[in-house]
Write a protein that holds these residues in place. Structure first.
Motif, short mmCIF file in Angstrom:
data_model
loop_
_atom_site.label_atom_id
_atom_site.label_comp_id
_atom_site.label_asym_id
_atom_site.label_seq_id
_atom_site.Cartn_x
_atom_site.Cartn_y
_atom_site.Cartn_z
N UNK A 131 40.60 53.52 -48.52
CA UNK A 131 40.37 52.43 -49.48
C UNK A 131 41.59 52.24 -50.36
N UNK A 132 42.35 51.18 -50.03
CA UNK A 132 43.52 50.84 -50.82
C UNK A 132 43.13 49.92 -51.98
N UNK A 133 44.01 49.00 -52.33
CA UNK A 133 43.72 48.12 -53.46
C UNK A 133 43.90 46.63 -53.14
N UNK A 134 44.08 46.30 -51.84
CA UNK A 134 44.19 44.90 -51.41
C UNK A 134 43.41 44.72 -50.11
N UNK A 161 51.87 42.28 -63.94
CA UNK A 161 50.74 41.39 -64.21
C UNK A 161 49.42 42.00 -63.79
N UNK A 162 49.33 42.51 -62.56
CA UNK A 162 48.03 42.94 -62.04
C UNK A 162 48.02 44.34 -61.43
N UNK A 163 49.03 44.70 -60.66
CA UNK A 163 48.99 45.95 -59.91
C UNK A 163 49.90 47.03 -60.47
N UNK A 190 47.55 48.83 -49.21
CA UNK A 190 47.86 49.51 -50.47
C UNK A 190 49.09 48.87 -51.11
N UNK A 191 48.92 48.47 -52.37
CA UNK A 191 50.05 47.96 -53.14
C UNK A 191 50.53 49.01 -54.14
N UNK A 192 49.60 49.55 -54.91
CA UNK A 192 49.96 50.53 -55.94
C UNK A 192 49.21 51.84 -55.77
N UNK A 193 47.87 51.76 -55.72
CA UNK A 193 47.07 52.97 -55.69
C UNK A 193 45.98 52.88 -54.62
N UNK A 194 45.46 54.03 -54.23
CA UNK A 194 44.36 54.11 -53.26
C UNK A 194 43.24 54.95 -53.85
N UNK A 195 42.01 54.48 -53.67
CA UNK A 195 40.85 55.23 -54.18
C UNK A 195 40.49 56.37 -53.25
N UNK A 196 40.78 56.23 -51.97
CA UNK A 196 40.53 57.27 -50.98
C UNK A 196 41.44 57.03 -49.79
#
Length: 368
Positions: A291-294, A81-83, A282-288
């Motif tokens: 910096x995760x995604x949640x 659905x989202x991640x 972090x659920x799926x990906x990290x920008x750095x």
């Protein structure tokens, strides 16, 4: 003819409820719509119904497939659905090998936000699906759903439906009696699933808090006496569920923040949650690396530039015995403390600065 019409109506009902199976006491989410249309519509577009779904339904969701597979090879999709999305083969095992010959470990998790493939237990043989307790409605640990050997347990419906939180609703639907339905507003109800193991510890890994650890975060932080529904509408998607803003309770800080008007922090749109709820999960990906995604729910900021947010301790099995790694050495488990550090709080925006600078700037930030 009447029997045939009844069959069609029943078939549409079953499909409309995301594959509800016949289970004692369960009425299906569609039965809630007549009296609770707003809550139903909010739930329908949240992530809850999509924790797991049959391939015949999930294939309409515009999801790609792992290389080497067609929809004829898939029994269920996990998420989507989202991640992220993961896939289960026709025997109910989670797919861990991909490629034209299905001999490539990994590239088995599709990350929706980045359009990339990640590795989830790459190459692990016969990876069972044992997440039904928190991904389905009316779960029982006995048996195998649909007779698939790779699935542990059975359920009334795939995904989190109304009755996963409110309990079986057949009697309530039939009578309208409010005493026949459960309304539990405690954080502990959410914590039945938004937790991983011991609720008194916040699991982490790879420098991030693990996904969906909201309940242990709350218990470990300064909001341990809060209920989730104080701030969130539980029927809505998390991103749109906020019903109480920080300033409604933290009036002094909100007034101080108002002093930023006309200054850079205010003008660039910095809000309370950007500092007190950084993307430390972090659920799926990290920008750095910070910096995760949640967003985390720890809230408290440790302004000591030398503070460490994570710690490790010996990993124990369910019987309390030390777990050993593949080399025969004691395995370690990583956890987060009850605060966030300045690298997560400040340095995702101020990328050209360091922790010492962040500590200096963070002191008395609400009064500046």
């Amino acid at each position: 003819m009447k029997k045939w019409i009844l069959f069609l109506v029943c078939s549409v009902f079953v499909l409309g409820t995301f594959g509800y199976s016949a289970a004692a006491g369960y009425a299906g989410s569609e039965s809630c719509f007549k009296c609770h249309p707003d809550q139903f519509n909010d739930w329908k577009v949240s992530g809850h119904p999509y924790k797991i779904q049959k391939a015949e339904i999930a294939k309409t969701w515009m999801l790609p497939l792992p290389k080497g597979y067609s929809w004829d090879d898939i029994s269920y999709v996990i998420g989507g659905a989202h991640k992220k999305a993961r896939y289960m083969d026709k025997k109910g095992y989670i797919i861990t090998m991909t490629g034209p010959n299905k001999d490539v470990p990994g590239k088995n998790q599709y990350n929706l936000e980045t359009g990339t493939w990640g590795d989830y237990h790459p190459g692990e043989k016969n990876k069972k699906y044992d997440c039904g307790k928190c991904h389905t409605t009316g779960y029982k640990k006995e048996g195998h759903q649909d007779g698939l050997e790779g699935i542990t347990g059975t359920w009334a419906a795939p995904g989190i439906h109304c009755e996963a939180c409110h309990g079986p609703a057949s009697d309530h639907v039939a009578t309208g009696d409010k005493s026949k339905i459960k309304v539990d507003k405690s954080a502990a109800l959410c914590g039945q699933c938004h937790v991983r193991g011991d609720a008194t510890k916040v699991p982490a890994g790879g420098g991030f808090i693990k996904h969906h650890e909201t309940y242990p975060e709350i218990l470990a932080g300064v909001k341990k006496n809060f209920e989730c529904v104080t701030c969130h509408n539980p029927h809505k998607r998390a991103k749109f569920s906020i019903k109480k803003e920080c300033g409604e309770c933290h009036t002094k800080q909100a007034e101080a923040y108002g002093m930023y008007k006309g200054k850079k922090m205010h003008d660039v749109g910095i809000k309370c949650i950007d500092c007190h709820m950084p993307m430390a999960t972090k659920s799926a990906t990290a920008a750095s690396k910070t910096q995760g995604d949640i967003r985390t729910h720890l809230f408290k900021i440790n302004v000591d530039p030398k503070a460490s947010m994570f710690y490790k301790e010996p990993k124990l099995d369910k019987d309390g015995k030390q777990v050993m790694d593949k080399d025969g050495k004691p395995a370690m488990a990583e956890f987060a403390k009850g605060f966030v550090t300045l690298d997560f709080v400040c340095l995702n925006c101020h990328k050209n600065k360091d922790m010492k600078w962040a500590a200096k700037m963070a002191k008395g930030i609400h009064k500046k």
